[in-house]
Design a protein around this motif. Structure first.
Motif, mmCIF file in Angstrom:
data_model
loop_
_atom_site.group_PDB
_atom_site.id
_atom_site.type_symbol
_atom_site.label_atom_id
_atom_site.label_comp_id
_atom_site.label_asym_id
_atom_site.label_seq_id
_atom_site.Cartn_x
_atom_site.Cartn_y
_atom_site.Cartn_z
ATOM 1 N N ASP A 229 0.843 -1.193 0.000
ATOM 2 C CA ASP A 229 0.000 0.000 0.000
ATOM 3 C C ASP A 229 0.881 1.247 0.000
ATOM 4 O O ASP A 229 2.092 1.170 0.188
ATOM 5 C CB ASP A 229 -0.947 0.022 1.202
ATOM 6 N N PHE A 230 0.250 2.389 -0.195
ATOM 7 C CA PHE A 230 0.951 3.671 -0.286
ATOM 8 C C PHE A 230 1.721 3.992 0.993
ATOM 9 O O PHE A 230 2.876 4.414 0.945
ATOM 10 C CB PHE A 230 -0.072 4.782 -0.572
ATOM 11 N N ASN A 231 1.091 3.785 2.149
ATOM 12 C CA ASN A 231 1.683 4.228 3.407
ATOM 13 C C ASN A 231 2.895 3.414 3.843
ATOM 14 O O ASN A 231 3.824 3.945 4.448
ATOM 15 C CB ASN A 231 0.631 4.205 4.529
ATOM 16 N N SER A 232 2.899 2.124 3.571
ATOM 17 C CA SER A 232 3.951 1.257 4.106
ATOM 18 C C SER A 232 5.165 1.138 3.175
ATOM 19 O O SER A 232 6.159 0.506 3.538
ATOM 20 C CB SER A 232 3.397 -0.145 4.379
ATOM 21 N N PHE A 233 5.115 1.741 2.016
ATOM 22 C CA PHE A 233 6.202 1.602 1.050
ATOM 23 C C PHE A 233 7.488 2.226 1.583
ATOM 24 O O PHE A 233 7.482 3.340 2.113
ATOM 25 C CB PHE A 233 5.805 2.264 -0.267
ATOM 26 N N ASP A 234 8.598 1.531 1.424
ATOM 27 C CA ASP A 234 9.896 2.004 1.913
ATOM 28 C C ASP A 234 10.547 2.896 0.861
ATOM 29 O O ASP A 234 11.321 2.453 0.020
ATOM 30 C CB ASP A 234 10.799 0.807 2.245
ATOM 31 N N ARG A 235 10.234 4.169 0.904
ATOM 32 C CA ARG A 235 10.740 5.109 -0.087
ATOM 33 C C ARG A 235 12.243 5.351 0.049
ATOM 34 O O ARG A 235 12.939 5.543 -0.946
ATOM 35 C CB ARG A 235 9.973 6.437 0.031
ATOM 36 N N LEU A 236 12.727 5.363 1.260
ATOM 37 C CA LEU A 236 14.157 5.597 1.470
ATOM 38 C C LEU A 236 14.978 4.513 0.790
ATOM 39 O O LEU A 236 15.948 4.803 0.070
ATOM 40 C CB LEU A 236 14.468 5.649 2.970
ATOM 41 N N ASN A 237 14.602 3.273 0.994
ATOM 42 C CA ASN A 237 15.314 2.163 0.358
ATOM 43 C C ASN A 237 15.135 2.206 -1.154
ATOM 44 O O ASN A 237 16.084 1.939 -1.908
ATOM 45 C CB ASN A 237 14.813 0.828 0.895
ATOM 46 N N PHE A 238 13.940 2.550 -1.616
ATOM 47 C CA PHE A 238 13.692 2.582 -3.051
ATOM 48 C C PHE A 238 14.575 3.625 -3.741
ATOM 49 O O PHE A 238 15.118 3.369 -4.827
ATOM 50 C CB PHE A 238 12.219 2.875 -3.328
ATOM 51 N N ILE A 239 14.738 4.775 -3.113
ATOM 52 C CA ILE A 239 15.578 5.825 -3.700
ATOM 53 C C ILE A 239 17.033 5.382 -3.757
ATOM 54 O O ILE A 239 17.701 5.503 -4.794
ATOM 55 C CB ILE A 239 15.445 7.139 -2.899
ATOM 56 N N GLY A 461 5.597 10.036 2.580
ATOM 57 C CA GLY A 461 4.442 9.218 2.251
ATOM 58 C C GLY A 461 3.187 9.615 3.000
ATOM 59 O O GLY A 461 2.528 10.600 2.688
ATOM 60 N N LYS A 462 2.867 8.859 4.031
ATOM 61 C CA LYS A 462 1.598 9.020 4.750
ATOM 62 C C LYS A 462 1.350 10.439 5.228
ATOM 63 O O LYS A 462 0.231 10.959 5.122
ATOM 64 C CB LYS A 462 1.559 8.056 5.948
ATOM 65 N N ALA A 463 2.377 11.113 5.771
ATOM 66 C CA ALA A 463 2.189 12.451 6.336
ATOM 67 C C ALA A 463 2.088 13.534 5.267
ATOM 68 O O ALA A 463 1.701 14.669 5.573
ATOM 69 C CB ALA A 463 3.332 12.780 7.301
ATOM 70 N N LYS A 464 2.467 13.211 4.033
ATOM 71 C CA LYS A 464 2.326 14.107 2.880
ATOM 72 C C LYS A 464 3.135 15.396 3.003
ATOM 73 O O LYS A 464 2.867 16.386 2.301
ATOM 74 C CB LYS A 464 0.846 14.439 2.625
ATOM 75 N N CYS A 465 4.145 15.407 3.894
ATOM 76 C CA CYS A 465 4.986 16.600 4.043
ATOM 77 C C CYS A 465 5.766 16.863 2.760
ATOM 78 O O CYS A 465 5.945 18.010 2.345
ATOM 79 C CB CYS A 465 5.968 16.444 5.199
ATOM 80 N N GLY A 466 6.247 15.775 2.137
ATOM 81 C CA GLY A 466 7.085 15.895 0.955
ATOM 82 C C GLY A 466 6.363 16.393 -0.273
ATOM 83 O O GLY A 466 7.007 16.718 -1.278
ATOM 84 N N SER A 467 5.048 16.481 -0.228
ATOM 85 C CA SER A 467 4.318 16.994 -1.385
ATOM 86 C C SER A 467 4.206 18.517 -1.373
ATOM 87 O O SER A 467 3.646 19.112 -2.303
ATOM 88 C CB SER A 467 2.914 16.372 -1.460
#
Length: 594
Positions: A229-239, A461-467
């Motif tokens: 799901d959107f919230n649990s995705f590991d964006r740090l590792n993906f980058i 992600g979940k907190a949407k700060c990065g948008s």
């Protein structure tokens, strides 16, 4: 006999034509093949919009509308790298932000259009009115796609441009794509990022992508498609495990092919392969022209002037009076202390201020030079005169020598512009990118602990700060071009009260430019060094980061009872737990320079 000869001749012509077509296709340059592929994918997008989305909206079939919309935008993402690079004006009409675009100089308000506007209409409760508006949006999309197809026929593209387009798309996915920036309601950012990477892979394959590069792309796409799901995705590792290596490997391919870099208009260095690499930014891209480029001597002079009271007429005030270096160039006060009483707003950090396109909370200055002019002449800030200051400086041998070195002028004469520019040059130097996050992104995996990693993923992600606080600057200047600094309407209260909250009286950008959209709008400031810059918001209403996050968690002003028709922050609660808030605060502290 004549008919037989004619038939034989026709057959021969067809055979030769077919062989020539096959031969030409095989010999076609990669850039030409990419252009042909784009035409094909664009035709596929047109078909989806014309036959599926348009039909579903006409039939008012809500399930089909969502399915057709998701399919159409996934198809768009596959060619986003091309559209954003070669047709930036069209990209704004196809997938631009769903907010009014105001051209101040022309007194023009342009209404938004495209996929993001459609998404808002599709994912709110359907009414006859908004479905009519949706149908109009689809019709506009059909026209815009046809127009872009005509433009593409006239374009000639180069290998260097395509590699640059791919580079920028990887940065776009990093900073915007995986954050949900342009799909807040449908939450399709992960599958759409996969579609974008598929588009990139198609291009790189034309250029003979190595097995390693092809494998990394395939694995990255699989990771996105397998996300729960959107919230649990590991964006740090993906980058760090996928997007950055893809950028490095694509650049290696470019160099192996002896293809040069292209000047795309991004504020990044033309050969930067990661948003977080050392010296990724070209600070000179944030200034007006070559006469304003940085130099060590300009910076040294600017620092001297910044810390001197010679710019104030009374000799009792300097820039450093309000911008303390040990507080990341803030002052620790809710609102600054002026010469004749308290100032209206909080003192913002000057770190990373040079990497933005607008200055002051209301964006009233377009350059750091203009900002310096305003501050020096402000009666309650420095109460000075640049002309008078220049006269004083020209009588001081130390300054005469410093101006001579900075401006290659033997006479070493100060004037108002040179003073402004020297101060601006110093401030532009205050972007060291030496935080623990930077070091982690550059390969030192010992820099972040589990709590801080979780905080990064929540932030993006979940907190949407990065948008709104876009990586890697974590301010409102959007990657990957960094051409515009944004302001937001948050609904900031006058007091830290969640029961009887009232909007702060400061009307922000509206005071200077009275458009309804600008009422209570303030610049999105950088979060780098944020743990050192308390208190927070334009009025210093919140003393801690925990208070700030509680405000956002509730949905901004709307969540504490402040009703604003133009609030740009999503009014929905984020549903962050106390532990999640703690993790985000822990991450924010990793943005402090060391």
């Amino acid at each position: 006999m004549t008919s037989i000869k004619q038939a034989a001749t026709l057959l021969l012509i067809l055979t030769i034509t077919t062989l020539l077509a096959i031969f030409c296709t095989q010999k076609q340059a990669p850039a030409e093949r990419v252009k042909a592929l784009f035409s094909k994918e664009l035709a596929g997008l047109q078909l989806q919009v014309d036959q599926q989305l348009f039909s579903a909206v006409q039939q008012k079939d809500e399930q089909k509308i969502k399915a057709a919309f998701i399919a159409a935008r996934a198809q768009y993402k596959k060619i986003e790298y091309y559209v954003e690079y070669f047709f930036p004006s069209s990209s704004a009409m196809i997938n631009g932000a769903p907010i009014d675009e105001i051209e101040l100089g022309e007194n023009l308000v342009e209404k938004p259009t495209g996929f993001q506007v459609m998404e808002e209409l599709i994912y709110e409760a359907p009414t006859a009115e908004n479905r009519e508006a949706l149908l109009n949006e689809v019709k506009k999309m059909q026209l815009n796609l046809k127009r872009m197809d005509r433009y593409n026929q006239q374009y000639e593209i180069t290998d260097a441009q395509l590699f640059d387009a791919i580079r920028l798309e990887l940065f776009r996915i990093t900073s915007l794509g995986i954050t949900g920036f342009d799909t807040p309601a449908a939450l399709q950012s992960l599958p759409e990022a996969a579609a974008a990477l598929n588009g990139i892979m198609d291009v790189l394959n034309f250029y003979g992508a190595s097995e390693d590069l092809h494998s990394t792309l395939k694995t990255a796409i699989a990771a996105l498609e397998a996300a729960k799901d959107f919230n649990s995705f590991d964006r740090l590792n993906f980058i760090t495990a996928y997007l950055q290596p893809i950028g490095e490997q694509a650049d290696q391919l470019r160099r192996e092919l002896k293809t040069g870099t292209a000047a795309s208009g991004s504020a990044l260095q033309d050969d930067a392969v990661s948003l977080f690499q050392k010296n990724a930014f070209n600070v000179n891209r944030f200034v007006g022209n070559h006469t304003e480029y940085q130099s060590d001597t300009k910076i040294a002079l600017g620092k001297l002037l910044f810390n001197s009271s010679i710019l104030s007429n009374a000799g009792n005030r300097s820039c450093a009076s309000c911008h303390h270096e040990n507080k990341a160039f803030t002052d620790g006060l809710a609102t600054a202390e002026g010469l004749k009483g308290t100032l209206l707003r909080n003192t913002p950090t000057l770190t990373y201020a040079g990497l933005q396109r607008g200055f002051f909370y209301d964006l009233k200055a377009g350059s750091l030079e203009d900002q310096a002019l305003d501050v020096v002449h402000h009666k309650n800030e420095m109460d000075g005169s640049l002309q008078s200051a220049a006269e004083r400086l020209n009588k001081d041998k130390t300054y005469v020598k410093a101006f001579a070195a900075a401006f290659k002028d033997k006479a070493g004469q100060a004037d108002p512009w040179r003073i402004q520019h020297a101060l601006a040059s110093y401030i532009r130097s205050l972007s060291p990118f030496s935080s623990r996050l930077d070091k982690y992104m550059q390969g030192d995996k010992k820099q972040l602990n589990a709590e801080e990693k979780s905080g990064f993923n929540l932030f993006m992600g979940k907190a949407k700060c990065g948008s709104c606080h876009f990586a890697p600057l974590f301010n409102g200047t959007q990657a990957p071009l960094f051409q515009k600094s944004e302001a937001e309407v948050l609904g900031v209260p006058s007091r830290p009260d969640t029961i009887n909250a009232s909007i702060d009286k400061d009307e922000g950008r509206y005071t200077l430019n009275p458009y309804p959209q600008y009422k209570y709008a303030f610049k999105t400031t950088s979060l780098r060094n944020v743990s050192k810059t308390a208190p927070y918001m334009h009025n210093g209403v919140y003393k801690t980061l925990e208070e700030v996050l509680d405000f956002y968690n509730r949905g901004g002003g709307a969540g504490i009872g402040i009703v604003l028709d133009n609030q740009t922050l999503a009014p929905d609660p984020l549903n962050l737990s106390k532990k999640e808030i703690q993790d985000i605060v822990a991450f924010l502290k990793t943005l402090d320079d060391e």
